[in-house]
Scaffold this motif. Structure first.
Motif, mmCIF file in Angstrom:
data_model
loop_
_atom_site.group_PDB
_atom_site.id
_atom_site.type_symbol
_atom_site.label_atom_id
_atom_site.label_comp_id
_atom_site.label_asym_id
_atom_site.label_seq_id
_atom_site.Cartn_x
_atom_site.Cartn_y
_atom_site.Cartn_z
ATOM 1 N N SER A 186 0.731 -1.256 -0.003
ATOM 2 C CA SER A 186 -0.284 0.128 -0.071
ATOM 3 C C SER A 186 0.704 1.171 0.106
ATOM 4 O O SER A 186 2.070 1.225 0.275
ATOM 5 N N SER A 236 -2.595 -3.055 1.214
ATOM 6 C CA SER A 236 -3.630 -2.861 0.483
ATOM 7 C C SER A 236 -3.369 -2.209 -1.000
ATOM 8 O O SER A 236 -3.697 -1.241 -1.545
ATOM 9 N N ALA A 254 -6.950 -6.532 2.475
ATOM 10 C CA ALA A 254 -6.403 -5.345 3.466
ATOM 11 C C ALA A 254 -7.365 -3.960 3.353
ATOM 12 O O ALA A 254 -7.675 -3.533 2.125
ATOM 13 N N TYR A 255 -7.400 -3.325 4.308
ATOM 14 C CA TYR A 255 -8.053 -2.026 4.508
ATOM 15 C C TYR A 255 -7.053 -0.848 4.017
ATOM 16 O O TYR A 255 -5.943 -0.938 4.681
ATOM 17 N N PRO A 256 -7.202 -0.182 3.234
ATOM 18 C CA PRO A 256 -6.397 0.806 2.735
ATOM 19 C C PRO A 256 -6.392 2.135 3.884
ATOM 20 O O PRO A 256 -7.372 2.680 4.109
ATOM 21 N N TYR A 264 -9.300 1.280 -5.600
ATOM 22 C CA TYR A 264 -8.897 0.231 -5.116
ATOM 23 C C TYR A 264 -10.021 -1.116 -4.815
ATOM 24 O O TYR A 264 -9.747 -2.207 -5.198
#
Length: 330
Positions: A186, A236, A254-256, A264
């Motif tokens: 990320s 992310s 995955a949470y950004p 995304y």
């Protein structure tokens, strides 16, 4: 330790006739906080529909992107980070000189005797506890990038237990296979990556969190033989073409933390063929001890909006917001 059960065949039968979201929630047997599922057939495509399912997997979330996966009497771990010490990340300013610390009191009761450990990348909140688990708690084989290989060796993991991978490998362990997926880390608010870099040779022994650079990023698809396909992210971002055809049943996404990556969630859900179940990860404050409910990283309203966005982008996908050390059976 609590237990939640998910039977996908039952899900397919029940949601096809369910008239309300509440009926779907009862059929899934998921925790109350997991949220409702939309009525209608389960998400997914042809690759997913043809799989036989007579086996299951039990998953326990360690926080961050860490998981314990039990398939029968066999255990594998993904990014097992349980020590959770304070680096200042969530309190106004991270100290790169924070010393690497391992807490056996929380690791030992929770990791079992893993045979394999899958590492997505080499940041401390993914790799920190792996050398201890692989040398003291077990003799697990550690899979990761070449950077992970060299860093783990520098942290005293025997090279005979280290298996460098780069993406594209499909590894057969009998009861399950692991497909390695080349992925991306990320981006922060400056469109950069924290602690970037690779290690092309064994470095001096790492002592601080800054000594553990990202070192490229992987994702993993675990196919349980005659059971579900599970997809694990550790950061992310992703390469959409690398996800084509995976079609997992359950995706740990995955949470950004930022909006630096364009579109995304829509791109990710499309690339994964809209899984039947999505479990957000890496949304918690991983510098405080494990306790339920988890403490969120950042704005709770933003995370709630993310969960709702999953449902909007893929209405037939069920979202389970996990709790620590709770068993979810798929």
């Amino acid at each position: 330790m609590s237990t939640s059960s998910f039977d996908r065949r039952r899900f397919l039968r029940t949601t096809a006739v369910a008239g309300t979201a509440a009926a779907s929630a009862v059929a899934l047997g998921a925790p109350a906080h997991a949220g409702p599922a939309a009525a209608g057939p389960a998400a997914g495509g042809a690759a997913r529909a043809g799989r036989r399912r007579t086996a299951t997997a039990a998953l326990r979330w360690f926080g961050t992107s860490g998981w314990r996966v039990d398939i029968g009497d066999r255990t594998l771990l993904v990014d097992p980070y349980l020590s959770r010490y304070d680096t200042g990340l969530f309190t106004g300013g991270q100290n790169p000189a924070t010393r690497l610390t391992v807490d056996p009191s929380v690791i030992d009761p929770n990791v079992g005797r893993p045979e394999n450990i899958l590492v997505t990348h080499s940041h401390w909140d993914h790799l920190n506890d792996v050398p201890y688990i692989a040398t003291v708690r077990s003799r697990a084989r550690v899979f990761g990038t070449l950077t992970t290989y060299h860093l783990a060796a520098a942290l005293d993991v025997p090279t005979g237990q280290l298996a460098p991978v780069k993406g594209g490998e499909v590894l057969d362990f009998g009861d399950y296979t692991v497909e390695v997926v080349a992925s991306l880390h990320s981006r922060n608010r400056s469109w950069s990556v924290g602690y970037p870099g690779v290690r092309l040779a064994r470095p001096p022994r790492p002592e601080t969190i800054a000594d553990l650079p990202e070192g490229d990023t992987l994702a993993y698809a675990v196919q349980v033989r005659n059971g579900p396909k599970l997809f694990f992210m550790g950061a992310s971002d992703f390469v959409a073409r690398n996800l084509a055809g995976l079609a997992p049943d359950v995706a740990m996404i995955a949470y950004p933390a930022t909006d630096a990556t364009a579109d995304y969630l829509p791109r990710l859900m499309a690339a994964l063929d809209r899984p039947a179940v999505v479990v957000p990860v890496h949304w918690d404050n991983f510098e405080v001890p494990l306790h339920n409910p988890p403490t969120q990283d950042g704005d709770p309203a933003r995370f709630a909006a993310f969960v709702e966005s999953v449902r909007r982008v893929s209405p037939r996908t069920r979202v389970i917001v996990p709790e620590y050390l709770t068993t979810y059976r798929f």
